[in-house]
Design an enzyme around this catalytic site. Structure first.
Site, short mmCIF file in Angstrom:
data_model
loop_
_atom_site.label_atom_id
_atom_site.label_comp_id
_atom_site.label_asym_id
_atom_site.label_seq_id
_atom_site.Cartn_x
_atom_site.Cartn_y
_atom_site.Cartn_z
CE1 TYR A 45 60.08 13.04 52.92
CE2 TYR A 45 61.74 14.61 52.21
CZ TYR A 45 60.62 14.24 52.83
OH TYR A 45 59.89 15.30 53.03
CD GLU A 47 57.00 10.71 50.22
OE1 GLU A 47 56.61 10.36 49.10
OE2 GLU A 47 57.10 11.67 50.88
CG ASP A 193 44.71 5.21 72.11
OD1 ASP A 193 45.62 4.92 72.66
OD2 ASP A 193 44.35 6.08 71.82
CB THR A 219 51.93 7.20 72.28
OG1 THR A 219 51.43 7.00 73.55
CG2 THR A 219 50.83 8.25 71.66
CE LYS A 222 50.50 9.70 76.08
NZ LYS A 222 50.01 9.59 74.71
NE ARG A 228 55.79 14.02 72.04
CZ ARG A 228 55.49 14.30 73.39
NH1 ARG A 228 56.43 14.38 74.39
NH2 ARG A 228 54.10 14.37 73.74
#
Ligand code: DSN
Length: 408
Positions: A45, A47, A193, A219, A222, A228
């Site tokens: 973790y 954060e 984008d 992203t 692609k 991802r």
């Protein structure tokens, strides 16, 4: 051993090995990316941001996140990057959350049915069109495919605070300069984008929005060939407009919308960005476009009609109306033969999105397997054989794929 899941995983691996992956948003990532994404990094973790976390044990993961950020800054030529968004939709949500007041500030984007994306203000059914007022612009049939006067008039009427330029099914180069002029005239932020074309941009096969946009989202899985995930970048232009843009975006991602970042994905992004900085990647990006152009020309020679008449990037949209079949039927027939494409709307589609008039094809994955112009001609012939002559090409697909093995 979980027999059920592992046997399905094996089947999916074989499916990917023995079918032609022609969906333009899909790609094969690298073995090194798969290794770090499936690593112990997912146990952690973290954060917060490097140096400002809410957990201990950050010695190494901080270095990984910083490395991912600096690689993205160098590769895209931008001063600010956030590498934590879980994927493209969360990245766009974070930009809206950072800059817009819900219910008040307007988003303007390309209509989904004309090749835009759900998160670009698609009305009624998406968060971007439910929580924010939104207005859409549309494609024209003839080059330059955007009616800049009409888009400016719409922008002047609705005064969007963010204009989004980004597509999922537009086969041409995006005119960044004209959009920045429109955004300037209405005092809007320009959000590029580049999810579909990020790999083409860093590979020099598509103009970069960096001199024109304020914010860029993408992203990473692609044309960029990473895991991802997603990036949010702020350009020099964006920081000049609002020096706090980066800070606002960081706060919108965490604690605004997300919890712990996926450090395994962030490491995968870092690995993919290093690969994308190699000169081999430039050759790959150029070959994607060459392959798409050849596939487009060959399909046209065989009587297929293409939206915008061809392609300048990694994808093409075939308008099937002259064949008397819809996109869903075409995609299903092709899938049975081992060619995996997706049904897609065409601009002003008379059919519903569930059975649209087009199919969308792309070359990033087959190019990653090493295929070139000769193979695009073979693929075009196979598509024609299936859709026009109702012939089976299953064995031909397997024979082609056998010559271009994948590394998994
Ligand atoms: N679903 C992606 C695509 O296929 O283009 C966009 O998010």
């Amino acid at each position: 051993m979980d027999k059920k899941i592992f046997s399905l995983l094996k089947k999916e691996r074989e499916r990917q090995r023995w079918t032609l992956m022609l969906i333009p948003s899909e790609n094969y990532t690298y073995p090194e990316v798969r290794k770090v994404v499936g690593s112990v990094l997912m146990h952690k973790y973290a954060e917060g941001y490097p140096g400002r976390r809410y957990y201990q044990g950050m010695e190494f993961v901080d270095q990984i996140e910083k490395e991912a950020i600096s690689r993205a800054q160098a590769l895209f030529g931008v001063p600010f990057v956030n590498v934590q968004p879980y994927s493209g939709s969360p990245a766009n949500s974070a930009v809206y959350f950072a800059l817009l007041e819900p219910g008040k500030d307007t988003i303007m984007g390309l209509a989904l049915s004309h090749g835009g994306h759900l998160t670009h203000g698609h009305p009624k059914i998406t968060f971007s069109g439910k929580f924010f007022p939104s207005v859409q612009y549309f494609l024209k049939e003839q080059p330059p495919f955007f009616d800049f006067q009409e888009i400016l008039d719409t922008a002047l009427k609705y005064r969007p605070k963010i204009i989004v330029v980004g597509t999922t099914a537009f086969p041409r180069l995006l005119p960044w300069r004209q959009f920045t002029q429109i955004a300037q005239k209405v005092g809007a932020y320009l959000l590029a984008d580049i999810s579909h074309i990020a790999g083409l941009i860093v590979g020099g096969a598509h103009p970069s929005p960096v001199p024109y946009a304020d914010i860029i989202t993408s992203t990473t899985h692609k044309t960029l060939r990473g895991p991802r995930g997603a990036l949010i970048m702020v350009t020099k232009k964006g920081l000049e407009k609002d020096p706090k843009l980066g800070e606002k975006i960081n706060r919108a991602v965490f604690p605004g919308l997300q919890g712990g970042p996926h450090l395994h994905t962030i490491a995968g992004i870092a690995v993919a960005l290093k690969k994308a900085a190699n000169k081999e990647f430039r050759a790959y990006a150029k070959q994607i476009v060459t392959n798409a152009r050849v596939l487009a020309e060959e399909l046209k020679n065989k009587g297929f009609s293409l939206v915008t008449g061809g392609t300048d990037n990694h994808l093409l949209v075939v308008d099937l109306r002259n064949l008397g079949i819809d996109g869903k039927e075409a995609a299903e027939r092709l899938e049975k033969e081992g060619l995996v494409v997706n049904a897609n709307t065409i601009p002003n589609d008379p059919r519903p999105p569930s059975r649209p008039s087009g199919i969308r094809l792309g070359t990033p994955a087959v190019t990653a397997r090493g295929m070139k112009e000769k193979e695009m001609k073979i693929i075009a012939q196979m598509i024609a054989d299936v859709l026009k002559k109702n012939q089976s090409v299953k064995e031909k697909v397997k024979a082609l794929l056998a010559s271009f093995p994948v590394d998994f």
